[in-house]
Design a protein around this motif. Structure first.
Motif, PDB file in Angstrom:
ATOM      1  N   PHE A   1       2.618  -5.637   3.469  1.00  0.00           N
ATOM      2  CA  PHE A   1       1.338  -5.843   2.795  1.00  0.00           C
ATOM      3  C   PHE A   1       0.190  -5.987   3.790  1.00  0.00           C
ATOM      4  O   PHE A   1      -0.896  -5.466   3.574  1.00  0.00           O
ATOM      5  N   LEU A   2       0.445  -6.690   4.894  1.00  0.00           N
ATOM      6  CA  LEU A   2      -0.602  -6.837   5.905  1.00  0.00           C
ATOM      7  C   LEU A   2      -0.907  -5.508   6.588  1.00  0.00           C
ATOM      8  O   LEU A   2      -2.060  -5.224   6.943  1.00  0.00           O
ATOM      9  N   GLN A   3       0.123  -4.684   6.753  1.00  0.00           N
ATOM     10  CA  GLN A   3      -0.065  -3.368   7.376  1.00  0.00           C
ATOM     11  C   GLN A   3      -1.066  -2.527   6.595  1.00  0.00           C
ATOM     12  O   GLN A   3      -1.872  -1.793   7.171  1.00  0.00           O
ATOM     13  N   PHE A   4      -1.024  -2.663   5.254  1.00  0.00           N
ATOM     14  CA  PHE A   4      -1.909  -1.860   4.410  1.00  0.00           C
ATOM     15  C   PHE A   4      -3.036  -2.701   3.800  1.00  0.00           C
ATOM     16  O   PHE A   4      -3.621  -2.321   2.791  1.00  0.00           O
ATOM     17  N   THR A   5      -3.330  -3.835   4.439  1.00  0.00           N
ATOM     18  CA  THR A   5      -4.440  -4.734   4.074  1.00  0.00           C
ATOM     19  C   THR A   5      -4.436  -5.119   2.597  1.00  0.00           C
ATOM     20  O   THR A   5      -5.490  -5.245   1.968  1.00  0.00           O
ATOM     21  N   ILE A   6      -3.249  -5.297   2.036  1.00  0.00           N
ATOM     22  CA  ILE A   6      -3.144  -5.782   0.657  1.00  0.00           C
ATOM     23  C   ILE A   6      -3.313  -7.302   0.679  1.00  0.00           C
ATOM     24  O   ILE A   6      -2.573  -8.007   1.350  1.00  0.00           O
ATOM     25  N   LYS A   7      -4.291  -7.792  -0.059  1.00  0.00           N
ATOM     26  CA  LYS A   7      -4.611  -9.219  -0.027  1.00  0.00           C
ATOM     27  C   LYS A   7      -4.040  -9.997  -1.206  1.00  0.00           C
ATOM     28  O   LYS A   7      -3.767 -11.192  -1.086  1.00  0.00           O
ATOM     29  N   SER A   8      -3.906  -9.346  -2.346  1.00  0.00           N
ATOM     30  CA  SER A   8      -3.351  -9.999  -3.531  1.00  0.00           C
ATOM     31  C   SER A   8      -2.525  -8.976  -4.303  1.00  0.00           C
ATOM     32  O   SER A   8      -2.861  -7.791  -4.329  1.00  0.00           O
ATOM     33  N   LEU A   9      -1.468  -9.470  -4.954  1.00  0.00           N
ATOM     34  CA  LEU A   9      -0.530  -8.569  -5.628  1.00  0.00           C
ATOM     35  C   LEU A   9       0.009  -9.229  -6.889  1.00  0.00           C
ATOM     36  O   LEU A   9       0.288 -10.426  -6.906  1.00  0.00           O
ATOM     37  N   LEU A  10       0.136  -8.438  -7.936  1.00  0.00           N
ATOM     38  CA  LEU A  10       0.765  -8.891  -9.180  1.00  0.00           C
ATOM     39  C   LEU A  10       1.634  -7.762  -9.706  1.00  0.00           C
ATOM     40  O   LEU A  10       1.150  -6.639  -9.872  1.00  0.00           O
ATOM     41  N   VAL A  11       2.915  -8.027  -9.945  1.00  0.00           N
ATOM     42  CA  VAL A  11       3.815  -6.999 -10.481  1.00  0.00           C
ATOM     43  C   VAL A  11       4.630  -7.583 -11.634  1.00  0.00           C
ATOM     44  O   VAL A  11       4.878  -8.791 -11.706  1.00  0.00           O
ATOM     45  N   ALA A  12       5.061  -6.705 -12.527  1.00  0.00           N
ATOM     46  CA  ALA A  12       5.929  -7.073 -13.644  1.00  0.00           C
ATOM     47  C   ALA A  12       7.033  -6.026 -13.752  1.00  0.00           C
ATOM     48  O   ALA A  12       6.812  -4.847 -13.458  1.00  0.00           O
ATOM     49  N   PRO A  13       8.237  -6.430 -14.157  1.00  0.00           N
ATOM     50  CA  PRO A  13       9.360  -5.490 -14.209  1.00  0.00           C
ATOM     51  C   PRO A  13       9.252  -4.478 -15.338  1.00  0.00           C
ATOM     52  O   PRO A  13       8.642  -4.755 -16.380  1.00  0.00           O
ATOM     53  N   LEU A  14       9.822  -3.306 -15.112  1.00  0.00           N
ATOM     54  CA  LEU A  14      10.021  -2.317 -16.172  1.00  0.00           C
ATOM     55  C   LEU A  14      11.489  -2.406 -16.575  1.00  0.00           C
ATOM     56  O   LEU A  14      12.380  -2.176 -15.754  1.00  0.00           O
TER      57      LEU A  14
END
Length: 331
Positions: A246-259
């Motif tokens: 995530f740091l490599q691609f400068t992702i600061k916040s993330l939210l995921v839900a399962p399929l």
């Protein structure tokens, strides 16, 4: 009326008006200058000493998650000379004040001056805004749900992209995406992605990733739970691979839900931000989980329809290539 009296009247009006008045400067590059004037109301409502406010730039009063919206409005101000928009200001107490801002651009020799006239939104205005938010949310979810009912297999991929775009914009994400697992759950790939304007695509970087390299992430999904991260640098050591990626691609916040379909995990849907750290609200989570259910059913319907199409084609080719005739008798 002489100038000294007139100036005194203007000063009294400025200092004691119930609205917040702030004067600053702006450059062509959109860089804000230091605040040069602020009235008593501004100091009181923002809970700052005047000297502290005069050492700040106006954009320092804007919450991080509202910064891109503020920059876009400053670009518009340079074009239109006068604009009005809604945002929030961050007081020294960390309280956020919902406000309506009237901006006027004044050219003074070689300097551009901005007058910010800031009015706090009343409880009635806040209630109306919340009501409009709910109405828009209900309309979005209803329209997406009804549209997927009528999609045939060949239209589902486009339907998913359109839904990712609508939902991503609504929750103010920088990206929204879908990942699908391989049949043995050992690999995962980014199959669908929407990006906000100016945000680069990461889809090509997220292909055929080993799921075993992201244990914390996958464990949460296998328990059919959403996974939320609002401060990537604070991830625990057990998520070092996730943190590094995530740091490599400068992702600061993330939210995921399962399929999930028939109790089986086959992928996930998510939002992320790269321009600011976002607090994911209960509404954001509910929206994502709702979309996950819609997408899960659509993916399975597509899979069934495509398998049926392949089967029908095989049967048709078999029949067409038979040397003997076939007679169908109705009894």
């Amino acid at each position: 009326m002489n100038n000294s009296v007139q100036n005194e009247i203007y000063k009294l009006f400025f200092e004691h008006h119930r609205d917040i008045f702030i004067i600053s400067s702006i450059q062509d590059s959109l860089q804000m200058g230091k605040i040069s004037e602020v009235n008593d109301t501004g100091c009181q409502r923002l809970a700052y000493d005047r000297k502290d406010l005069l050492a700040m730039t106006f954009d320092q009063l804007i919450p991080e998650e509202k910064n891109q919206h503020f920059i876009k409005n400053m670009q518009l101000l340079l074009e239109k000379k006068e604009i009005m928009f809604e945002t929030e200001l961050l007081a020294q107490t960390k309280e956020t004040l919902p406000v309506e801002i009237m901006c006027t651009l004044i050219q003074k020799k070689d300097k551009r001056i901005v007058l910010f006239v800031i009015r706090e939104m009343s409880n009635r205005m806040r209630h109306e805004k919340a009501l409009n938010y709910r109405m828009e949310l209900n309309w979005i979810l209803t329209s997406i749900s009804s549209r997927f009912i009528n999609l045939v297999a060949s239209e589902i991929d486009k339907g998913i992209f359109d839904a990712l775009r609508i939902l991503g914009k609504f929750v103010k994400a920088d990206r929204s995406f879908v990942f699908i697992f391989s049949d043995d759950k050992m690999k995962m790939s980014n199959t669908h992605e929407w990006c906000e304007d100016g945000i680069p695509s990461l889809k090509s970087h997220f292909q055929v990733l080993n799921t075993t390299e992201f244990p914390l992430f996958i464990q949460n999904l296998k328990k059919q739970r959403f996974f939320s991260m609002e401060n990537i640098p604070c991830l625990p050591d057990t998520a070092k691979n996730e943190k590094q990626l995530f740091l490599q691609f400068t992702i600061k916040s993330l939210l995921v839900a399962p399929l999930v379909f028939n109790q089986e995990l086959f992928g996930f849907i998510g939002f992320n931000t790269t321009s600011y750290e976002k607090h994911w609200s209960e509404d954001d989570i509910a929206i994502l989980q709702f979309a996950g259910e819609i997408f899960s059913n659509a993916f399975q319907r597509k899979k069934i329809e495509e398998a049926l199409f392949v089967s029908e084609n095989k049967y048709r080719m078999l029949v067409e290539n038979l040397q003997e005739g076939i007679m169908v008798i109705n009894q």
